[in-house]
Design a protein around this motif. Structure first.
Motif, mmCIF file in Angstrom:
data_model
loop_
_atom_site.group_PDB
_atom_site.id
_atom_site.type_symbol
_atom_site.label_atom_id
_atom_site.label_comp_id
_atom_site.label_asym_id
_atom_site.label_seq_id
_atom_site.Cartn_x
_atom_site.Cartn_y
_atom_site.Cartn_z
ATOM 1 N N HIS A 197 -1.049 10.154 -0.220
ATOM 2 C CA HIS A 197 -1.125 11.425 0.500
ATOM 3 C C HIS A 197 -2.188 11.380 1.603
ATOM 4 N N HIS A 198 -1.803 11.918 2.745
ATOM 5 C CA HIS A 198 -2.712 12.072 3.884
ATOM 6 C C HIS A 198 -3.087 13.548 3.996
ATOM 7 N N ILE A 240 0.128 15.466 2.972
ATOM 8 C CA ILE A 240 1.398 14.956 3.476
ATOM 9 C C ILE A 240 1.687 13.628 2.797
ATOM 10 N N HIS A 295 3.211 10.042 2.120
ATOM 11 C CA HIS A 295 3.654 8.885 2.892
ATOM 12 C C HIS A 295 4.232 7.838 1.940
ATOM 13 N N ILE A 313 -4.218 6.672 6.237
ATOM 14 C CA ILE A 313 -3.375 7.489 5.366
ATOM 15 C C ILE A 313 -4.178 8.106 4.230
ATOM 16 N N THR A 355 6.371 9.425 6.667
ATOM 17 C CA THR A 355 6.178 10.614 5.845
ATOM 18 C C THR A 355 7.472 10.942 5.103
ATOM 19 N N TYR A 397 6.935 16.552 9.648
ATOM 20 C CA TYR A 397 6.158 17.756 9.389
ATOM 21 C C TYR A 397 5.586 18.305 10.697
#
Length: 256
Positions: free
Chosen positions: A122-123, A130, A132, A177, A224, A246
């Motif tokens: 997750h970022h 978000i 990935h 990321i 993503t 996104y």
């Protein structure tokens, strides 16, 4: 950290050509892969403790085994303690894996390799997380360092083979990321080059630095994907890996 992974049966035969370049025989492994029955993991979360296919080398022969994700040290006494510790041992840090009581026996005597199609991270951006999907830029399986342990369960009168994924400091891609603000630094799985597999399986702790340095140079692709948690989670389906944009989370334009 590495808590979300993908491992698919269809790519397992592709690792044979890569392993045949090593000094370890692949003959038994070829038969094991040919007869393999496994559940495809398009996305699996470590806290569900899935069974992962793992590679080991016994008497100079590659073998395919199954380990449940979340290492239970051999000295754990009961099921309650085992269930508790499994949620704490999904990952093992390469910097401390040879000293930590939960990991040191496995790190010295039972190192494994986990072939993965990819993993998720997750970022953090604009107050959102978000997801990935990260994979080899040349679409090969990733050889990830791991350690294993066999624990005897008195409640089931059976041996449980369990494992942890070994992590290291993030390379440039993963530093972008994996930017979780509550963690001291970004991490990633310790990904092994083909020529370094024997070092991981048989090398000394001092030789591990070579592997970390090599991981920093590995090129990874990513995109993503849909959320991996909550009501919008697709589940363990092929579509979970499909790109998802996104636009609402992009940085707002700069006004001049």
């Amino acid at each position: 950290m590495c808590f979300d992974i993908s491992q698919l049966k269809k790519k397992m035969p592709t690792i044979l050509n890569r392993l045949r370049e090593s000094t370890i025989s692949s003959e038994i492994l070829a038969n094991e892969i040919d007869q393999l029955e496994m559940r495809d993991l398009f996305h699996s979360n470590g806290f569900d403790h899935p069974n992962l296919q793992t590679l080991s080398a016994y008497e100079k022969k590659w073998r395919l085994t199954t380990h449940q994700w979340g290492l239970i040290p051999h000295w754990v006494k009961d099921q309650t303690k085992a269930d508790f510790i499994q949620n704490k041992t999904l990952n093992a840090r390469i910097e401390t894996v040879f000293e930590k009581p939960s990991f040191r026996d496995a790190a010295h005597s039972n190192r494994l390799i986990i072939p993965l199609d990819g993993f998720y991270e997750h970022h953090h951006k604009n107050g959102q997380k978000i997801a990935h999907y990260i994979y080899s830029i040349n679409q090969e399986m990733l050889f990830v360092a791991a350690i294993g342990s066999t624990w005897y369960s008195s409640s089931t009168s059976s041996d449980w083979k369990t494992c942890s994924i070994v992590t290291c400091k993030a390379n440039q891609t993963m530093s972008y990321i994996h930017n979780n603000p509550v963690l001291p630094a970004p991490r990633m799985p310790l990904i092994l080059r083909d020529e370094h597999l024997n070092i991981w399986l048989e090398g000394s702790p001092d030789e591990m630095k070579k592997l970390v340095d090599a991981t920093q140079q590995i090129q990874l692709g990513y995109h993503t994907v849909e959320r991996l948690r909550g009501r919008r989670y697709i589940g363990n389906k092929p579509t979970v890996q499909q790109p998802r944009n996104y636009p609402e989370m992009l940085d707002p334009p700069t006004l001049f």
